[in-house]
Design an enzyme around this catalytic site. Structure first.
Site, PDB file in Angstrom:
ATOM      1  CG  HIS A 174      -0.333   0.437   2.477  1.00 35.92           C
ATOM      2  ND1 HIS A 174      -0.214   1.751   2.853  1.00 35.92           N
ATOM      3  CD2 HIS A 174       0.230  -0.281   3.470  1.00 35.92           C
ATOM      4  CE1 HIS A 174       0.386   1.817   4.032  1.00 35.92           C
ATOM      5  NE2 HIS A 174       0.670   0.601   4.420  1.00 35.92           N
ATOM      6  CB  CYS A 175       1.306   4.186  -1.658  1.00 33.34           C
ATOM      7  SG  CYS A 175       0.008   4.262  -2.907  1.00 33.34           S
ATOM      8  CB  ALA A 176      -0.965   8.129   0.396  1.00 36.70           C
ATOM      9  CG  PHE A 208      -1.901   4.853   6.211  1.00 28.42           C
ATOM     10  CD1 PHE A 208      -1.817   3.737   7.026  1.00 28.42           C
ATOM     11  CD2 PHE A 208      -1.928   6.099   6.809  1.00 28.42           C
ATOM     12  CE1 PHE A 208      -1.771   3.856   8.419  1.00 28.42           C
ATOM     13  CE2 PHE A 208      -1.864   6.237   8.194  1.00 28.42           C
ATOM     14  CZ  PHE A 208      -1.787   5.112   8.992  1.00 28.42           C
TER      15      PHE A 208
END
Length: 134
Positions: free
Chosen positions: A71-73, A108
């Site tokens: 995952h990233c943002a 996130f």
């Protein structure tokens, strides 16, 4: 050929807190400078900026893990790109992959909206960082 799958935050929450599913799970957070204000409990930070260079080492470390979640943002670009890169590398090294590779839907940003204040699920959470961003 294996494909990257999508996992929603509620399913990942269940995997983390141990709802009956015997899996070995690793969560890879590929955020760069935006890796502030908290992270998923137990996740490993491998920023996009150095991800490609560290991929052989990461793959070696994760060979015994059955589920890898990236995952990233927002999980719209960096997270999916890292997951695809990881999967391509794994297939290049081994023709058969014994791992499930996922991207966290909503990244996130959505995770912290739902579970930011839950210490079983999120570490180092700073709500003030996220006010007005989600």
């Amino acid at each position: 050929m294996a494909t990257v799958k999508i996992v929603d935050k509620k399913t990942l929450r269940n995997w983390i807190i141990g709802v009956p599913r015997a899996i070995s799970l690793t969560i890879i957070d590929v955020r760069d400078d935006d890796h502030i204000g908290g992270h998923i409990k137990g996740s490993r930070h491998h920023p996009t900026s150095s991800f490609a260079n560290n991929l052989p080492f990461l793959f070696q470390e994760l060979q015994e893990v059955s589920v890898v979640v990236f995952h990233c943002a927002l999980s719209q670009q960096r997270g999916p790109s890292a997951a695809s890169m990881y999967l391509r590398y794994a297939e290049m090294i081994h023709s058969v992959i014994n791992q499930e590779v996922y991207v966290l839907k909503g990244g996130f940003v959505e995770w912290q909206e739902a579970f930011g204040n839950d210490k079983r699920l999120t570490e180092a959470y700073e709500e003030s960082v996220w006010k007005g961003l989600s």
